[in-house]
Scaffold this motif. Structure first.
Motif, short mmCIF file in Angstrom:
data_model
loop_
_atom_site.label_atom_id
_atom_site.label_comp_id
_atom_site.label_asym_id
_atom_site.label_seq_id
_atom_site.Cartn_x
_atom_site.Cartn_y
_atom_site.Cartn_z
N ASN A 243 55.37 47.74 11.42
CA ASN A 243 55.34 46.46 11.57
C ASN A 243 56.24 45.33 12.54
O ASN A 243 57.30 44.51 12.80
CB ASN A 243 56.08 45.69 10.06
CG ASN A 243 55.21 45.92 9.20
OD1 ASN A 243 54.22 45.81 9.27
ND2 ASN A 243 56.16 46.71 8.60
N ALA B 216 48.24 51.36 7.72
CA ALA B 216 49.16 50.47 7.93
C ALA B 216 50.26 51.80 7.23
O ALA B 216 51.53 51.23 7.28
CB ALA B 216 48.78 49.37 6.18
N CYS C 154 52.19 51.72 10.28
CA CYS C 154 53.20 50.86 10.86
C CYS C 154 54.18 50.37 11.11
O CYS C 154 54.77 50.52 9.76
CB CYS C 154 52.33 49.52 10.62
SG CYS C 154 52.53 47.95 11.46
N SER D 81 49.34 42.68 9.14
CA SER D 81 48.20 43.27 8.52
C SER D 81 47.14 42.62 9.61
O SER D 81 47.05 41.63 10.35
CB SER D 81 48.24 42.56 6.84
OG SER D 81 48.43 40.99 7.23
#
Ligand code: SF4
Ligand code: SF4
Length: 102
Positions: free
Chosen positions: A23, A18, A21, A44
């Motif tokens: 997004n 995460a 990432c 997620s």
């Protein structure tokens, strides 16, 4: 007990970072099992156990935020192993030659 066409793969090698990432949502689009989800602009892992280790998310992630041991969970390999016995393998060799399904 393992069946030929499990809907869920409780043990798999999917790892999501995460912190890396950004997004972008690509993994949400390419995953055939809806393992990833976007909520409020944040991506997620929502169904890790549904991952079949196809590798599409890892190949398409622009920032290497996903790691998965791709190939061992592909449908072709699982069917072959179920019919002929042994561990599922896609037949692709360690040098990247595409002798099998991926
Ligand atoms: S490896 Fe395939 S099934 Fe697993 S999360 Fe990535 S795209 Fe989805
Ligand atoms: S493809 Fe990579 S960067 Fe894009 S949302 Fe998925 S994990 Fe994050």
């Amino acid at each position: 007990m393992t069946t030929l066409f499990n809907s869920y793969y409780i043990e798999n090698t999917l790892e999501f970072n995460a912190d890396k990432c950004v997004n972008c949502g690509v993994c949400v689009i390419v995953c055939p099992h809806a393992v990833f989800a976007e909520n409020g602009g944040v991506v997620s892992v929502s169904k890790k156990s549904a991952c079949m280790e196809c590798g599409a998310c890892m190949k398409n992630c622009p920032v290497d935020a996903i790691k998965v041991d791709a190939g061992v969970g592909c449908a072709s390999a699982m069917i072959y192993a179920a019919i002929y016995g042994g561990e599922p393998t896609c037949g692709c060799d360690s040098e990247g030659n595409q002798a099998g399904c991926c």
